[in-house]
Design an enzyme around this catalytic site. Structure first.
Site, short mmCIF file in Angstrom:
data_model
loop_
_atom_site.label_atom_id
_atom_site.label_comp_id
_atom_site.label_asym_id
_atom_site.label_seq_id
_atom_site.Cartn_x
_atom_site.Cartn_y
_atom_site.Cartn_z
N GLU A 248 0.85 -1.21 0.00
CA GLU A 248 0.00 0.00 0.00
C GLU A 248 0.88 1.25 0.00
OE1 GLU A 248 -2.68 0.22 3.35
OE2 GLU A 248 -3.64 2.05 2.63
N HIS A 282 -5.13 -3.49 -1.94
CA HIS A 282 -4.41 -2.32 -2.47
C HIS A 282 -3.49 -2.69 -3.64
CE1 HIS A 282 -6.09 -0.17 0.85
NE2 HIS A 282 -5.38 -0.81 1.76
N ASP A 333 -12.80 -0.15 3.06
CA ASP A 333 -11.60 -0.05 3.89
C ASP A 333 -11.72 0.90 5.08
OD1 ASP A 333 -9.02 -0.22 4.82
OD2 ASP A 333 -8.04 0.55 3.02
#
Ligand SMILES: [Zn+2]
Length: 459
Positions: A248, A282, A333
């Site tokens: 990420e 991600h 998320d």
């Protein structure tokens, strides 16, 4: 659950091959779809129809939220405006993490999942790592926080996959967990597995129709290679979906390269954690070789575009990942926004900004990411499609809303024009959970959210 029911959808999206059909009679037995019959409008005849509930508008399969941390919802409006980056946001998030207890988490998560239901989400994967007490000591029942989340989903009327997350260290250099992080940790991979064993036993005993268990590796930062192997082996042995946050942030890649001599994707591959049952969340900062490996494994990529832009993560190479062989799913998320339509179009729109090109993903593929793609990834393959034998999870958009008025009833309108506020009906397992924009079980979801959040963060 009523034994037999039928819904008459004015328009229904029947998947990427069949597209949208009109006057679709969706018959339900128990919690499953027993028949899907297009062109079954009034006067079309037919037998054994019984009572039909009209669903005016465009009906889609229930949307699947592939990545949630329910408690992050408490930060909405409190964290977006400041300066900083992912890491400054994370310290705010830890402030909330430190204060949650089983009772306050039950209240908060119930409200968050109810907000999801209102937005058309019928199944959620909760990436759960707040296992133990604030001082790091296990509760009397070491899975009491997981039990709160499972109960919250039940109250809100949505399906849940509780992804029990292994989280053992503070970084790739092996530093210990500190502060709020101490409550995330089990003693090691084996201790994690023993705790998940008991959670699976508890769930098996009560046979909830709405809950399943999955496994997660928080990230290559938080789990050492040996323990990653333990989690991956455990997930394979028990046929559980395996989720992991991947690349990420650039810092994760840099540390992985410096300390382990390879990328995070390569670390996962070496641990046996890259399979078609794996979902990488991600996957923002990847090397070309990583994309090839993820594609070879057919790992699902869970894109969370509204969070990725809020946290200044970057834009993942989602089109290249699809070309390499990866299915996509979506997740809300951090819940800066809970709107699956915004996530679906965000995959394409964010990528346009960095590739100077449009139409990298067609609308049917994006809608599949939000439905069947997510369903498979979180271990509910029998939801996410309107077809015979599937679970009767349906979402109907109001085509007369100011946003959708004048559009055609098709996948492009759903993906590019719709918003969570356009969701008028939500059916889960044949049962109406949202009826004409009102949650059937939780009278005032906004108030419930406000109360739960003010308990945690004050006014
Ligand atoms: Zn996450």
């Amino acid at each position: 659950v009523s034994p037999a029911a039928a819904f008459l959808a004015e328009h229904a999206w029947l998947g990427p091959e069949l597209g949208v059909a009109d006057d679709v009679l969706i018959s339900v037995e128990g919690d499953r779809i027993s028949e899907v019959r297009p062109n079954a409008g009034p006067g079309a005849g037919g037998t054994g129809d019984g009572e039909r509930t009209s669903l005016p508008g465009l009906t889609l399969p229930g949307l699947v939220n592939g990545h949630s941390h329910a408690f992050h919802r408490a930060l909405r409006g409190r964290s977006e405006a400041g300066r900083g980056d992912f890491w400054t946001w994370r310290s705010l998030m830890y402030g909330v993490a430190a204060r949650l207890e089983p009772d306050t988490y039950l209240e908060l998560a119930t409200a968050v999942y109810a907000e999801m239901a209102l937005a058309g989400i019928t199944a959620v994967a909760e990436f759960h790592y707040l296992h133990h007490g604030p001082d790091g000591r296990p509760y009397a029942d070491p899975n009491t926080m997981a039990a709160s989340l499972i109960e919250a989903a039940k109250r809100a009327g949505v399906r849940i996959t509780l992804l029990d997350t292994c989280y053992l260290r503070g970084g790739l250099d092996g530093r210990a967990l500190e502060g709020a992080q101490v409550r995330f940790a089990d003693g090691g991979g084996e201790e994690w597995a023993r705790r998940v064993d008991s959670l699976r036993e508890q769930v098996k005993g009560s046979k909830p129709a709405h809950a399943r268990i999955g496994a997660a590796i928080h990230s290559v930062r938080a789990v050492p290679p040996e323990a990653m192997k333990t989690v991956a082996t455990y997930a394979a042995r028990h046929e559980l979906p395996l989720h992991v946050h991947l690349s990420e942030q650039r810092r994760e890649n840099e540390e992985s390269l410096a300390i382990e001599g390879c990328s995070p994707t390569e670390l996962l591959r070496r641990a046996g954690a890259l399979t078609s049952h794996t979902t990488c969340v991600h996957a923002t900062h990847l090397l070309p070789h990583d994309i090839t490996e993820l594609g070879l494994a057919s790992a699902t990529i869970c894109a969370c575009p509204t969070t990725e832009r809020d946290l200044a993560d970057g834009v993942g190479p989602f089109a290249d990942l699809v070309d390499a062989g990866c299915p996509l799913s979506i997740g809300t998320d951090s819940h800066a926004v809970i709107d699956p339509f915004e996530e679906m179009r965000g995959i394409e729109l964010n990528e346009r900004l960095v590739r100077y090109e449009r139409g990298l993903h067609d609308a049917e593929s994006l809608l599949t990411a939000g439905t069947a793609g997510g369903a498979r990834s979180i271990g509910w393959p029998e939801t996410g499609a309107i077809k015979e034998g599937s679970l009767a999870d349906l979402v109907t958009l109001d085509l007369d809303s100011p946003r959708l008025a004048g559009t055609s009833p098709d996948a492009a309108a759903a993906v590019y024009a719709a918003a969570a506020a356009d969701v008028r009906y939500v059916v889960v397992g044949g049962e109406m959970v949202v009826d004409d924009r009102v949650h059937a079980r939780i009278e005032d979801v906004g108030r419930h959210l406000a109360d739960a959040i003010s308990t945690l963060v004050g006014q």
